[in-house]
Design a protein around this motif. Structure first.
Motif, PDB file in Angstrom:
ATOM      1  N   ILE A  82     -12.095  12.766  -4.291  1.00 39.39           N
ATOM      2  CA  ILE A  82     -10.999  13.313  -3.396  1.00 39.39           C
ATOM      3  C   ILE A  82     -10.888  12.251  -2.330  1.00 39.39           C
ATOM      4  N   HIS A  83     -12.012  11.431  -1.940  1.00 39.26           N
ATOM      5  CA  HIS A  83     -11.634  10.417  -1.034  1.00 39.26           C
ATOM      6  C   HIS A  83     -10.639   9.368  -1.587  1.00 39.26           C
ATOM      7  N   GLY A  84     -10.842   8.983  -2.840  1.00 36.64           N
ATOM      8  CA  GLY A  84     -10.024   8.351  -3.384  1.00 36.64           C
ATOM      9  C   GLY A  84      -8.572   8.383  -3.489  1.00 36.64           C
ATOM     10  N   TYR A  85      -8.225   9.891  -3.528  1.00 38.35           N
ATOM     11  CA  TYR A  85      -6.879  10.524  -3.577  1.00 38.35           C
ATOM     12  C   TYR A  85      -6.337  10.420  -2.071  1.00 38.35           C
ATOM     13  N   ILE A  86      -7.140  10.682  -1.157  1.00 36.71           N
ATOM     14  CA  ILE A  86      -6.813  10.633   0.472  1.00 36.71           C
ATOM     15  C   ILE A  86      -6.571   9.494   0.550  1.00 36.71           C
ATOM     16  N   LEU A  87      -7.174   8.490   0.172  1.00 31.71           N
ATOM     17  CA  LEU A  87      -6.913   7.061   0.500  1.00 31.71           C
ATOM     18  C   LEU A  87      -5.485   6.391   0.048  1.00 31.71           C
ATOM     19  N   THR A  88      -4.896   7.118  -0.601  1.00 27.87           N
ATOM     20  CA  THR A  88      -3.411   6.835  -0.991  1.00 27.87           C
ATOM     21  C   THR A  88      -2.337   6.869   0.380  1.00 27.87           C
ATOM     22  N   ALA A  89      -3.010   7.808   1.391  1.00 31.91           N
ATOM     23  CA  ALA A  89      -2.380   7.439   2.477  1.00 31.91           C
ATOM     24  C   ALA A  89      -2.324   6.413   3.362  1.00 31.91           C
ATOM     25  N   TRP A  90      -3.303   5.668   3.147  1.00 34.33           N
ATOM     26  CA  TRP A  90      -3.675   4.446   3.639  1.00 34.33           C
ATOM     27  C   TRP A  90      -2.895   3.310   3.020  1.00 34.33           C
ATOM     28  N   ALA A  91      -2.492   3.460   1.644  1.00 32.18           N
ATOM     29  CA  ALA A  91      -1.829   2.436   0.919  1.00 32.18           C
ATOM     30  C   ALA A  91      -0.277   2.779   1.478  1.00 32.18           C
ATOM     31  N   ALA A  92       0.280   3.873   1.483  1.00 33.66           N
ATOM     32  CA  ALA A  92       1.447   4.395   1.913  1.00 33.66           C
ATOM     33  C   ALA A  92       1.883   3.797   3.557  1.00 33.66           C
ATOM     34  N   ALA A  93       0.554   4.331   4.475  1.00 36.16           N
ATOM     35  CA  ALA A  93       0.796   3.723   5.629  1.00 36.16           C
ATOM     36  C   ALA A  93       0.918   2.379   6.101  1.00 36.16           C
ATOM     37  N   GLY A  94       0.328   1.527   5.092  1.00 33.54           N
ATOM     38  CA  GLY A  94       0.252   0.112   5.243  1.00 33.54           C
ATOM     39  C   GLY A  94       1.440  -0.412   5.027  1.00 33.54           C
ATOM     40  N   LEU A  95       2.448   0.069   4.069  1.00 29.30           N
ATOM     41  CA  LEU A  95       3.845  -0.320   3.915  1.00 29.30           C
ATOM     42  C   LEU A  95       4.679   0.306   5.045  1.00 29.30           C
ATOM     43  N   VAL A  96       4.665   1.634   5.582  1.00 29.25           N
ATOM     44  CA  VAL A  96       5.498   2.072   6.428  1.00 29.25           C
ATOM     45  C   VAL A  96       5.332   1.584   7.774  1.00 29.25           C
ATOM     46  N   GLY A  97       4.216   1.675   8.332  1.00 26.06           N
ATOM     47  CA  GLY A  97       3.770   1.232   9.773  1.00 26.06           C
ATOM     48  C   GLY A  97       4.547  -0.085  10.287  1.00 26.06           C
ATOM     49  N   PRO A  98       3.762  -1.172   9.729  1.00 26.02           N
ATOM     50  CA  PRO A  98       4.574  -2.509  10.065  1.00 26.02           C
ATOM     51  C   PRO A  98       6.042  -2.788   9.909  1.00 26.02           C
ATOM     52  N   MET A  99       6.438  -2.267   8.796  1.00 21.38           N
ATOM     53  CA  MET A  99       7.926  -2.298   8.600  1.00 21.38           C
ATOM     54  C   MET A  99       8.947  -1.574   9.441  1.00 21.38           C
ATOM     55  N   PHE A 100       8.282  -0.308   9.970  1.00 24.01           N
ATOM     56  CA  PHE A 100       9.126   0.501  10.791  1.00 24.01           C
ATOM     57  C   PHE A 100       9.010  -0.032  12.318  1.00 24.01           C
ATOM     58  N   ALA A 101       7.750  -0.693  12.689  1.00 23.90           N
ATOM     59  CA  ALA A 101       7.726  -1.261  13.961  1.00 23.90           C
ATOM     60  C   ALA A 101       8.679  -2.533  13.884  1.00 23.90           C
TER      61      ALA A 101
END
Length: 421
Positions: free
Chosen positions: A352-371
């Motif tokens: 379950i932790h592994g599935y939740i961590l896909t949020a990290w992978a997605a955020a790593g792409l979205v956050g810096p690019m948006f800023a």
């Protein structure tokens, strides 16, 4: 099953050994300038290596979570050590061949797979060893990941200067493999229903009540629930906004409080310590105030901080605000495994932790690019930080909605207990 002789604090130390190795990925920037100077690669070409590694961290955590549950922490840890060790050492071969693609394959893909498996392998085990202090246990391991860059950076720089980039990769890969393999060999699940001695006595005397998980679900059952997606979104927003600040903290400090490049770099390094402190601090606090209250606190704090940060010109206040944001960023990572345990049980916590961590992978792409996009289009970071503050309002609302779900589960569980009695 016979009583185990393993020491749970040494289990925690073994988990830190794995996390402090894989967390060295956060010190990747030490290789940026040497690689650019050697091969004339651009910033984006070198940075892509790190992005691929974080992407494969999320993917491998999601897809290999079931492997971790099936084969246990020892085999999973050794698998992580093998992938991560080969990934880092193989990067030395990529340097010798002057090949970007080999670097992406070794450091990005293989190293990233080692990262993902190594990140989740010890955590579900630690939760079972610390039924009395779930937050503290997971906070300890994940703190190692947060502090790893501070430990690795000077070592990397020293190796690059003394033996060159390729040999630095060879030495680091070998060292990480040895540390991770040795740590993995000590990892073991406790016997079913195990409780630490003092805690067991308190439970038997009625002085302490063992935490009752609200359900015991498999990973595939968990993803079908609303509360799983509430957790996913809360982590995604916390990481998206936090990682964007991490990516632009240096230029933001220069823009907001008018300090020089060297001073801004030193400030970012110093405040980065709060990332690690937040992991152990907030996770430990969550044992006392509960995971729902901890996450709501993250978001209430950061709504105000993100609105105020770009308008703050006082250097001390700016640093304090940045430090608090860093603690919330780290604390979100460290508190999530314990939150998963509370809501879904420990049956397949790693998966379950592994599935939740896909949020990290997605955020790593979205956050810096948006800023970066907002900075390019408006000429300032203020706009993106206001949007992030708005996202924290959404996260705050989600942190309230999940409580409704939790209240229903508690009511249902108490009804089941009453029926049984």
């Amino acid at each position: 099953m016979a009583e185990t002789r393993k020491n749970r604090w040494l289990i925690a130390a073994a988990a830190v050994g794995i996390h402090i190795s894989i967390g060295s990925v956060y010190a990747w920037s030490n290789f940026t300038v040497p690689l650019k100077n050697m091969f004339g690669w651009s910033d984006s070409e070198v940075a892509l290596t790190f992005s691929i590694a974080i992407l494969f961290l999320g993917l491998s955590a999601a897809f290999l979570g079931h492997y971790v549950e099936k084969h246990g922490p020892r085999k999973s840890g050794l698998l992580a050590a093998t992938f991560f060790g080969i990934g880092i050492a193989g990067s030395g071969i990529a340097v010798l061949f002057e090949s970007k693609m080999l670097l992406y394959l070794f450091y990005g893909v293989l190293g990233g797979i080692g990262l993902g498996v190594g990140y989740i392998a010890p955590v579900s085990t630690l939760v079972k060893w610390f039924p009395d202090r779930r937050g503290l246990a997971t906070g300890l391991a994940i703190m190692g990941f947060g502090f790893a860059a501070a430990v690795s950076s000077p070592i990397m720089n020293s190796l690059i200067e003394s033996v060159g980039v390729a040999n630095a990769f060879f030495i680091l890969g070998s060292a990480y493999f040895i540390l991770m393999a040795a740590s993995s060999l000590y990892l073991e699940k406790p016997p079913e229903g195990w409780m630490p001695e003092g805690y067991k006595e308190k439970v038997e005397s009625g002085e302490a009540k063992p935490r009752m998980d609200l359900s015991q679900l498999t990973a595939n059952e968990a993803v079908k629930t609303t509360r799983f997606w509430y957790l996913w979104l809360m982590l995604f927003i916390n990481v998206t906004c936090g990682i964007a600040i991490l990516a632009v903290a240096k230029p933001l400090a220069m823009e907001s409080i008018g300090i020089g490049t060297a001073a801004a770099a030193a400030l970012v390094g110093a405040i980065g310590i709060f990332n690690g402190l937040g992991r152990i601090g907030w996770a430990s606090v969550s044992d006392y105030i509960g995971r729902p209250n901890t996450y709501t606190t993250f978001f209430v704090l950061q709504i105000g901080l993100f609105f105020m940060l770009p308008h703050t010109t006082n250097a001390l206040l700016f640093q304090v605000m940045l430090a608090i944001i860093y603690t919330c960023y780290g604390g979100g990572f460290a508190s999530i495994p314990a939150y998963i345990g509370d809501l879904f049980g420990t049956k397949q916590l790693g998966a379950i932790h592994g599935y939740i961590l896909t949020a990290w992978a997605a955020a790593g792409l979205v956050g810096p690019m948006f800023a970066a996009y907002i900075k390019d289009t408006t000429g300032t970071y203020a706009g993106s930080l206001s949007v992030f503050a708005g996202l924290f309002v959404l996260a705050f609302l989600i942190s309230l909605l999940i409580r409704v779900d939790i209240a229903k589960l508690r009511k249902q569980k108490s009804s089941e207990i009453t029926v049984k009695v």
